[in-house]
Motif scaffolding. Structure first.
Motif, mmCIF file in Angstrom:
data_model
loop_
_atom_site.group_PDB
_atom_site.id
_atom_site.type_symbol
_atom_site.label_atom_id
_atom_site.label_comp_id
_atom_site.label_asym_id
_atom_site.label_seq_id
_atom_site.Cartn_x
_atom_site.Cartn_y
_atom_site.Cartn_z
ATOM 1 N N HIS A 86 -12.397 -3.740 2.958
ATOM 2 C CA HIS A 86 -13.361 -3.119 3.232
ATOM 3 C C HIS A 86 -13.993 -2.096 2.208
ATOM 4 C CE1 HIS A 86 -11.287 0.867 3.819
ATOM 5 N NE2 HIS A 86 -10.062 0.035 4.283
ATOM 6 N N LEU A 88 -14.155 1.079 1.539
ATOM 7 C CA LEU A 88 -15.026 2.180 1.687
ATOM 8 C C LEU A 88 -14.674 3.384 0.790
ATOM 9 C CD1 LEU A 88 -14.904 2.514 5.751
ATOM 10 C CD2 LEU A 88 -16.753 1.406 4.292
ATOM 11 N N SER A 134 -10.117 7.382 5.713
ATOM 12 C CA SER A 134 -8.951 7.429 5.943
ATOM 13 C C SER A 134 -8.607 8.045 7.440
ATOM 14 C CB SER A 134 -7.990 8.347 4.945
ATOM 15 O OG SER A 134 -8.659 10.033 5.011
ATOM 16 N N ARG A 141 -13.329 0.876 10.338
ATOM 17 C CA ARG A 141 -13.627 0.740 8.796
ATOM 18 C C ARG A 141 -14.329 -0.488 8.638
ATOM 19 N NH1 ARG A 141 -7.341 1.808 6.935
ATOM 20 N NH2 ARG A 141 -7.435 4.085 6.966
ATOM 21 N N TYR B 169 -13.516 -1.572 -6.252
ATOM 22 C CA TYR B 169 -14.892 -0.590 -5.640
ATOM 23 C C TYR B 169 -16.081 -0.567 -6.663
ATOM 24 C CZ TYR B 169 -11.600 1.763 -2.801
ATOM 25 O OH TYR B 169 -10.650 2.057 -1.497
ATOM 26 N N GLU B 274 -6.051 10.393 -2.657
ATOM 27 C CA GLU B 274 -6.609 10.848 -1.659
ATOM 28 C C GLU B 274 -5.512 11.504 -0.613
ATOM 29 O OE1 GLU B 274 -8.184 8.487 2.189
ATOM 30 O OE2 GLU B 274 -7.857 7.584 0.317
#
Lengths: 384, 276
Positions: A86, A88, A134, A141, B169, B274
């Motif tokens: 994904h 993201l 998250s 997602r 990414y 994160e």
């Protein structure tokens, strides 16, 4: 909608000798859903990245419609790729992730907001606008990733194993979503999968890749009925292969170690061939009864059997050792109902393990394809 | 998602160790320093000074003490060292963290050698070069000397950040329509920013606390806070030592607060920071 055409596309990763994608020619018609199928490491993801413009092809040409995009960078290609996991952007919330492509296209913010709202409704993501990736479930997602790709209204949508990280239930849901999207949006979809069932379920056409080369391309049914090579047949779970030699003097006959088989005229030169026949195409009868009508009859011994609800799958061995799968669709139909006391499955005894049965292989259901001369004989000897 | 966990935990553990280290090393010794800086006279075995005085703080503020000049030099040198380390360290860390290439082990050994080899051992050779280049005993020369121990830390932090970073990414951004520069600006930078800030703070503190390198390359003409502090320590002036020490500790405390906020709060990244 647009046609995607690949001609002789080749790519070798720097520092490797063998091309990861080797002279691939392939067409996806406008609005078609094409599956790039193959085992891991076969070059299917690399091919997808070449179409997306994320890797530069060493050779060959990529066309979107009449436009040659071979040298066009990814961001101006009108093809968006959705990656396997994904990807993201974790520092952006759902809305900003979906808006990303439009923001990069410098669209007015009011238009962006409207388009994002539309995608959120389409993908049933209401209420999640300000969540971080998250804080989303796996299925959410994946839907955000799809929304982010579709919001820019690409001509071509490229999906890399889009469902492989989801559990079975979500996977079905996502597959249906993709099918409905394909109908409602004018987009040509190329997706990568290693799962042959998924490819058959979703794709209008499948391109099967081994070692960077297209082995066979065509509608899903073709891969079952008319595999081009032994590897293709085996990849689609077809284990019913008999080695023989084709000779077409008058009628087409395949000579094998187990006798001669009549086949309906294959478009092949005489020589070594494989005969493939689907388990459900083989007719089976008890060994003590008269054999079914027609030619191509051969005795066999039942090795084992599995009940599949209404049907029974038998593994049988021909006299000289070759094993075949046979599907009995009407297990107790004309052959009596003498349930076997020890099977516990209520299955009639005539196809119990070690019983002798009669097989008949209808000529028009036998598909022949070329065999490498040495293939198949060695293993026959091994089994004996 | 599991593949992100290991590096994130590693970075988080690194942060915790650093913060705990700073708290113990900085806060506890600071208490006697405060008392010292305010004492008029304080002798063994008294627990507290007999006389209290603001003498050291008044002298600190006067030009005669050269504290203002030393502070200014220290800030300029530390900022310049940081400003040079970031653009050198980020691409180096990316190369070591992301890519496999011929001679990578050798490059790593070379980059991280200053962590093992004391800078003092090589500074005389460096000094010869600086003299030839005409920048010995200048602020620029001192900055070059400070890069020796500081740069490896920047590279080390960025290598950790990039080894947990997925370059796909960037491909995803390109595929969605971002140009090379937009990808750098909107995806790469936000992803690695927490790591860059951490590395920059490291570098600032390392430069800030250099004494011997500054003294040797500066030739006594470049006065920084540690140089001044050492002068007061050798002169046996406890009150001035305390006062200058507190000034010297100030940025460390500030950085402690800043990085604690960064760790506690909203920072996030593709870098694996994160949720830290």
């Amino acid at each position: 909608m647009i046609r995607v055409g690949l001609e002789d596309v080749t790519y070798t990763y720097p520092g490797t000798d063998r091309p990861a994608v080797d002279a691939v020619s392939l067409t996806a018609e406008p609005g078609e859903l094409v599956a790039l199928l193959g085992p891991s490491g076969c070059g299917k993801t690399t091919l997808l990245k070449l179409i997306a413009g994320l890797l530069p092809s060493d050779r060959g040409m990529i066309r979107f419609g009449d436009r040659d995009v071979t040298a066009v960078p990814a961001e101006r290609r009108d093809a968006v790729m959705v990656f396997q996991n994904h990807l993201l952007f974790p520092f952006m919330n759902v809305s900003r992730n979906i808006a990303f492509g439009l923001t990069m296209r410098k669209r007015p913010s009011a238009e962006i907001a409207g388009e994002v709202r539309r995608m959120i409704a389409l993908m049933r993501l209401e209420g999640l606008e300000t969540r971080r990736p998250s804080q989303l479930s796996g299925g959410q997602r994946q839907r955000v990733a799809l929304a982010r790709a579709l919001v820019v209204q690409p001509q071509v949508l490229l999906l890399d194993e889009p469902f492989s990280s989801l559990d079975a239930h979500l996977r079905d849901e996502m597959r249906e979503l993709v099918l409905s999207l394909k109908q409602s949006l004018d987009v040509t979809i190329i997706f990568v999968t290693h799962d042959q069932e998924e490819a058959v379920l979703l794709a209008d056409r499948i391109a099967l890749l081994f070692d960077g080369q297209v082995q066979q391309a065509g509608p899903p049914a073709q891969f079952y009925d008319r595999p081009a090579t032994r590897r293709v047949a085996e990849f689609f779970g077809n284990r019913n292969l008999i080695a023989g030699t084709l000779s077409s003097r008058g009628a087409s006959i395949v000579k094998t170690n187990y006798g001669h088989f009549a086949v309906s005229a294959p478009n092949l030169p005489d020589g070594p061939v494989w005969m493939s026949v689907r388990p459900e195409a083989i007719r089976i009868a008890p060994g003590d009864q008269p054999a079914p009508e027609g030619n191509n009859r051969v005795p066999a011994t039942v090795l084992r059997r599995i009940s599949m609800g209404m049907r029974i799958r038998c593994r049988v061995a021909l006299e000289s050792g070759v094993e075949l799968d046979v599907l009995i669709t009407d297990p107790d139909g004309t052959h009596g109902t003498g349930g076997s006391p020890d099977s516990g499955l209520g299955m009639p005894a005539w196809h119990e393990p070690s019983r002798t049965v009669q097989l008949q292989l209808p000529p028009h259901r036998i598909h022949c394809f070329p065999r490498n001369g040495s293939e198949g004989l060695a293993e026959t000897q091994l089994r004996q | 998602m599991d593949e992100w966990r290991a590096p994130r935990d590693r970075i988080r553990a690194m942060h915790t160790v650093v913060i705990a280290g700073i708290v113990i090393a900085v806060l506890l010794p600071a208490i006697p320093l405060v008392i010292w800086s305010l004492s008029g006279g304080w002798w063994f075995p008294r627990l507290l000074p007999e006389q209290w005085s603001l003498r050291s703080w008044r002298y600190l503020a006067s030009p005669a003490s050269r504290v203002a000049e030393a502070t200014r030099n220290s800030v300029i040198i530390a900022l310049a060292t940081t400003a040079v380390s970031v653009p050198l360290g980020v691409p180096a860390g990316r190369a070591l963290g992301l890519y496999r290439f011929r001679g990578k082990r050798f490059a790593e050994a070379l980059v991280f050698a200053p962590l093992i080899v004391p800078a003092l051992a090589v500074i005389m050779g460096v000094q010869v070069v600086l003299i030839r280049a005409g920048i010995s005993a200048t602020l620029g020369g001192v900055v070059v000397a400070h890069l020796l121990p500081a740069l490896p830390y920047m590279v080390m932090v960025m290598r950790a950040v990039f080894s947990a970073y997925d370059p796909e990414y960037e491909q995803q951004a390109r595929s969605l329509g971002a140009s090379r520069w937009e990808t750098l600006l909107h995806v790469t930078v936000p992803a690695v920013l927490p790591g860059v800030v951490t590395g920059a703070l490291f570098v600032f503190l390392i430069s800030w606390s250099q004494y011997a390198l500054t003294l040797l390359v500066g030739g006594g003409r470049i006065i920084t806070l540690p140089v001044l502090l050492f002068a007061f320590v050798t002169a046996g002036d406890h009150a001035m030592t305390g006062a200058v020490s507190l000034l010297f500790l100030a940025p460390a405390l500030l950085i402690l607060v800043v990085s604690a906020r960064m760790l506690g709060g909203r920072s996030a990244g593709v870098s694996g920071l994160e949720g830290v």
